[in-house]
Design an enzyme around this catalytic site. Structure first.
Site, PDB file in Angstrom:
ATOM      1  N   LEU A 289      14.404  -2.354  -9.777  1.00 37.89           N
ATOM      2  CA  LEU A 289      15.854  -2.257 -10.006  1.00 37.89           C
ATOM      3  C   LEU A 289      16.611  -2.523  -8.702  1.00 37.89           C
ATOM      4  O   LEU A 289      16.191  -2.081  -7.642  1.00 37.89           O
ATOM      5  CB  LEU A 289      16.221  -0.844 -10.491  1.00 37.89           C
TER       6      LEU A 289
ATOM      7  N   LYS B 164      12.954   9.494  -2.119  1.00 33.78           N
ATOM      8  CA  LYS B 164      13.804   8.402  -2.617  1.00 33.78           C
ATOM      9  C   LYS B 164      15.282   8.667  -2.336  1.00 33.78           C
ATOM     10  O   LYS B 164      16.006   7.774  -1.876  1.00 33.78           O
ATOM     11  CB  LYS B 164      13.577   8.185  -4.116  1.00 33.78           C
TER      12      LYS B 164
ATOM     13  N   THR C  82       0.852  -1.188   0.000  1.00 30.64           N
ATOM     14  CA  THR C  82       0.000   0.000   0.000  1.00 30.64           C
ATOM     15  C   THR C  82       0.892   1.243   0.000  1.00 30.64           C
ATOM     16  O   THR C  82       2.120   1.136  -0.007  1.00 30.64           O
ATOM     17  CB  THR C  82      -0.856   0.076   1.281  1.00 30.64           C
TER      18      THR C  82
ATOM     19  N   GLY D  77       6.124   0.914 -12.806  1.00 30.92           N
ATOM     20  CA  GLY D  77       5.258  -0.072 -13.465  1.00 30.92           C
ATOM     21  C   GLY D  77       4.933  -1.203 -12.503  1.00 30.92           C
ATOM     22  O   GLY D  77       5.758  -1.590 -11.679  1.00 30.92           O
TER      23      GLY D  77
ATOM     24  N   ASP E  78       8.270  13.206  -4.066  1.00 29.80           N
ATOM     25  CA  ASP E  78       8.473  11.771  -4.192  1.00 29.80           C
ATOM     26  C   ASP E  78       9.955  11.450  -4.451  1.00 29.80           C
ATOM     27  O   ASP E  78      10.531  10.526  -3.871  1.00 29.80           O
ATOM     28  CB  ASP E  78       7.590  11.262  -5.341  1.00 29.80           C
TER      29      ASP E  78
ATOM     30  N   GLU F  91      13.356  -2.904  -1.106  1.00 32.21           N
ATOM     31  CA  GLU F  91      14.051  -2.640  -2.376  1.00 32.21           C
ATOM     32  C   GLU F  91      13.231  -1.774  -3.320  1.00 32.21           C
ATOM     33  O   GLU F  91      13.753  -0.902  -4.012  1.00 32.21           O
ATOM     34  CB  GLU F  91      14.410  -3.975  -3.041  1.00 32.21           C
TER      35      GLU F  91
ATOM     36  N   GLY G 223      -1.602   7.096 -16.592  1.00 33.98           N
ATOM     37  CA  GLY G 223      -1.289   6.441 -15.316  1.00 33.98           C
ATOM     38  C   GLY G 223       0.150   6.595 -14.854  1.00 33.98           C
ATOM     39  O   GLY G 223       0.606   5.840 -14.001  1.00 33.98           O
TER      40      GLY G 223
ATOM     41  N   VAL H 109      12.880   2.476  -4.079  1.00 34.75           N
ATOM     42  CA  VAL H 109      13.622   3.295  -5.036  1.00 34.75           C
ATOM     43  C   VAL H 109      13.807   2.495  -6.328  1.00 34.75           C
ATOM     44  O   VAL H 109      14.333   1.386  -6.296  1.00 34.75           O
ATOM     45  CB  VAL H 109      15.014   3.678  -4.477  1.00 34.75           C
TER      46      VAL H 109
END
Ligand code: ADP
Ligand code: ASP
Ligand code: MG
Length: 815
Positions: free
Chosen positions: A613, A682, A555, A797, A678, A606, A664, A609
């Site tokens: 990756l 990170k 969430t 994604g 945001d 993980e 999106g 960020v």
């Protein structure tokens, strides 16, 4: 000659008894046999109950009495032929009438002594043996009934009588020498004292009856027929993976049964061992299965551990005080006080300092023990030489048993490591001098987990089960579930990981299944699930108390992030794509790291960020191997990349942002992305993981937005400003273009200082060619001083985020 004993479940009803009769018909063709039978399963408890009720003047005793009576009478109706039925019913009714009169007596006199208990419970075995013998005689003429009370003589310890072996052995062997019948049926459990009063051999005692007979007649074999296919590596009702032990030594069987393997009543082994009579445990409901053979030999030398057993309802007594050091006699006085009061000691440990003695007993005796021990040491307690007896309840014992443990090193190490790693707290330890048994006292609530963990450790191909509890099964969460479903088989075969989703929830409902939720139908099941709150979800996970539990947060919810602490404190690992916990107050972030270390539970994030990756993992590897981060430069926002990669002098900034939102790539409120918050979160997380103490407000955020956009109060107003301030944005573009640069929203960290902001990136720079929603991170370190270590790829994604979460889960599984 063979002795066969059939337990309560084997003779519980007409169907089961028919199975027993079949076995007996077959066996009697080959051997002379003695058949010992228990009362119908559950009726001994019911007889106790009816006695208690009658004593309390509770009329319900009659109902329980009727229930017991009906079970016995219905056997006669179902299995005795028409010709004999009336006679047999008369006999049965006669016995039942005796029982009823006894109960009526209790109702009047209101005294339920152990002597009366024995009289009452003996009816179970007396009835079952009589009826079974009558059923058997219908097809096997050469069979008879013998009342064990005429053979087995005991002292007068009612409910747990001690057998007078010599007299008993003579009685049994004399009887069988004279006996001409192929089959003799005898009631288990019941016996008689010197005065002719009925006594019993203790709960589960029919096994012992059979062993006494086998020993006296020097039987070829003693067969214990029950409802499971032998003595299992652990109680099969609690440990699914448990399997029957093929062969086991008398001593091992004795240890396992002493420590709770109920399938064999502990005193049973001794008489068989003395005469070297093999014991075979068989399943009445699966007679072709091999069962467990108990003999002197211990053939299987490869497995150091043979079985794991446990006893529930244990209390731990601790006697301690400085006055005990070096003064002899304390243990003797403690143990005599317990023994005088018939308190059975199950486990003893004593620290070599002699400062304290620890004794495990049954909880039922705890009150009495406290009283008698404090009384024994009343003088020493008053002089403060020792403390009043400390009693802890709610405990259990797990015991790992095997003859070969002594020749294998490290068994106790493996045992306690496995328990420790799964947050099973060990209160006391005892190891037998024979090294055949290591036992640990633990909390009752941990029993199932401890057994499963130990069974896994010592008996299973090391397939590790991961128990997942996933909160947030929307877009990313649903894809994660799908990925898990597709990979389950692969992980099991190749990584020996059994990944099981035990709990899921969305914002409204939650669903749990200890066996693992069916991932083909979770959506429909969840709709029917219970209403969820974060607290309730946590309480349920805690109640399951499963080993290798992992809480997965998919969430972006602050309340969920606030529960991580609770999970870690229960040694439940946390995997999160939610960034809130790691990017809030530094002290909160540290606390989670500390809890993770203290409670031996991982905290992995993980996907905070760069989605899937390997950014954080790479950073951790650098730091853990002794490198030092000097600088980080990164493009970390999929949405801002999309916007600046598509924005040019042929389109308006407003339209591109709108498009990004429609496709999106942005949050529903695009200001969260465009303000840079945001990205700031990170880089904050990366800086913290690099070992720097830093908070969000210390990150310089030079916004590229004009004042009007920053001030906008609503999303609509914000969009309007993108139109009215079009010139501001096109200037940003044309400036970059004239400098032959690309616009990128860059996060930087240099020697303790972090900033985020829009930059013009020239052709030489690795950021220049960044496409679509790709992210890129450059780590400059002491080792990577000239050329940075670069991580680049899709940084947003649902598929890649889910696979990043999955990667964290597998990492935990392989630890
Ligand atoms: P019976 O009525 O035949 O005497 P019990 O109920 O006394 O049967 O004993 C059989 C039961 O013992 C099994 O059903 C099982 O639940 C329990 N049990 C506990 N530990 C073990 C073990 N290690 N192996 C097999 N059974 C066990
Ligand atoms: N019927 C007795 C009991 O339930 C004895 C036995 O079944 O072994 O304890
Ligand atoms: Mg039994």
């Amino acid at each position: 000659m063979k002795v066969l004993k059939f337990g309560g479940t084997s003779v519980a009803n007409a169907d089961n008894i028919s199975k027993v009769i079949k076995i007996l018909e077959k066996e009697s063709k080959k051997h002379n046999i003695a058949v010992v039978v228990s009362a119908l399963g559950g009726t001994t408890d019911m007889l106790m109950k009816t006695g208690e009720l009658a004593t309390k003047k509770d009329k319900q005793y009659l109902e329980v009495y009727e229930e017991v009576s009906n079970r016995y009478i219905s056997l006669v109706k179902d299995l005795i032929s028409d010709q004999k039925r009336t006679d047999v019913l008369n006999e049965v009714n006669g016995l039942l009438l005796d029982l009823k009169q006894l109960l009526q007596g209790l109702y009047l006199i209101n005294e339920f002594s152990n002597k009366t208990i024995d009289k009452i419970v003996s009816f179970g075995e007396l009835l079952s043996s009589y009826i079974i013998s009558e059923i058997l005689q219908q097809t096997l003429k050469s069979s008879t009934l013998k009342d064990s009370r005429e053979l087995i003589i005991t002292d007068s310890t009612f409910t747990n009588a001690i057998v007078k072996t010599k007299e008993t052995t003579t009685n049994i062997s004399t009887f069988f020498k004279k006996n001409k019948n192929k089959v003799v049926v005898l009631p288990g459990f019941v016996s008689k004292n010197g005065n002719g009063d009925t006594t019993t051999l203790g709960r589960g005692g029919s096994d012992y009856t059979a062993a006494l007979i086998a020993s006296a007649v020097k039987a070829d074999i003693l067969e214990i027929w029950t409802d499971v296919s032998g003595m299992y590596t652990a109680n099969p009702k609690l440990v699914k993976q448990a399997f029957p032990i093929r062969e086991i030594s008398y001593e091992e069987a004795m240890e396992l049964s002493h420590f709770g393997a109920k399938v064999l009543y502990p005193p049973t082994v001794q008489p068989a061992l003395q005469k070297n009579i093999p014991i075979l445990i068989k399943n009445t409901f699966a007679p072709t299965e091999e069962g467990t053979l108990i003999t002197k030999k211990n053939k299987n030398k490869t497995l150091p551990v043979k079985g794991i057993s446990h006893i529930e309802n244990i209390a731990l007594l601790t006697l301690e005080g400085n006055g005990m050091v070096g003064i002899p006699g304390f243990s003797k006085r403690l143990f005599s006080a317990l023994s005088r009061n018939r308190i059975n000691v199950v486990l003893i440990t004593q620290a070599s300092s002699e400062h304290s003695i620890c004794v495990g007993i049954y909880s039922a005796d705890a009150k009495k023990a406290k009283h008698v021990v404090d009384e024994e040491f009343v003088y020493e307690i008053s002089k403060k030489k020792i403390k009043p007896l400390l009693v802890e309840e709610g405990l259990a014992i797990v015991a790992v048993v095997g003859d070969n443990m002594k020749s294998h090193q490290g068994i106790s190490g493996r045992m306690f490591r496995a328990l420790g790693q799964n947050n099973v707290n060990v209160r006391a330890i005892a190891q037998g001098a024979s090294e055949r048994n290591i036992s640990a006292v633990i909390a009752s609530k941990d029993i199932k987990k401890a057994l499963t963990v130990l069974h896994n450790q010592f008996f299973e191909k090391q397939v590790k089960t991961l128990n997942l509890f996933i909160v947030g099964v929307g877009n990313v969460g649903a894809i994660l579930l799908d990925q898990i479903r597709k990979q389950q088989q692969h992980l099991n075969t190749n990584l020996l990981l059994n990944v099981r989703v035990v709990g899921i929830s969305n914002s409204k409902k939650m669903l749990f299944d200890e066996e693992g939720i069916d991932l083909n139908s979770w959506k429909a099941q969840l709709q029917k699930g219970k209403k969820r709150t974060h607290q309730l979800f946590f309480e349920t996970v805690k109640k399951y108390n499963l080993s290798n539990s992992i809480f997965v947060d998919v969430t972006a919810n602050e309340d969920v992030a606030n529960t991580y602490k609770d999970y870690l404190k229960e040694s439940i690992s946390v995997v999160a794509c939610n960034k809130i916990a790691c990017s809030s107050k530094y002290s909160d972030y540290r606390e989670l790291k500390e809890l993770s270390r203290k409670y031996n539970a991982s905290f992995l994030f993980e996907t905070n960020v760069g989605a899937g990756l390997p950014v954080i993992n790479t950073l951790n590897n650098l730091i853990n191997s002794g490198d030092r981060i000097t600088s980080i430069q990164a493009v970390l926002s999929g949405s801002l990349n999309f916007i600046f990669n598509n924005f040019n002098d042929e389109c308006s900034f407003h339209d591109i942002v709108k498009q990004a939102q429609e496709e999106g790539y942005t949050e529903p409120d695009p200001r969260i992305d465009l303000s840079g918050i945001d990205v700031a979160r990170k880089i904050l997380i990366l800086a913290r993981e690099a070992g720097f103490k830093i908070d969000l407000k210390a990150i310089k955020n030079q916004s590229f937005l004009p004042k009007a956009s920053l001030k906008a109060k609503t999303i609509d107003e914000f969009y309007k400003t993108l139109k009215t301030e079009a010139l501001h944005f096109s200037k940003l573009y044309s400036s970059a273009k004239s400098n032959d640069c690309q616009l990128k929203y860059v996060a930087e960290f240099n020697e303790g200082k972090a900033s985020v902001g829009l930059q013009e990136i020239n052709k030489e720079h690795p950021f220049y060619n960044l496409k679509g929603k790709d992210n890129i991170v450059l780590f400059f370190t002491e080792r990577y001083a000239e050329q940075p270590l670069i991580i680049k790829g899709a940084g947003a994604g649902a598929q890649v985020t889910a696979s990043g979460l999955f990667g964290d889960i597998i990492t935990l599984g392989r630890n």
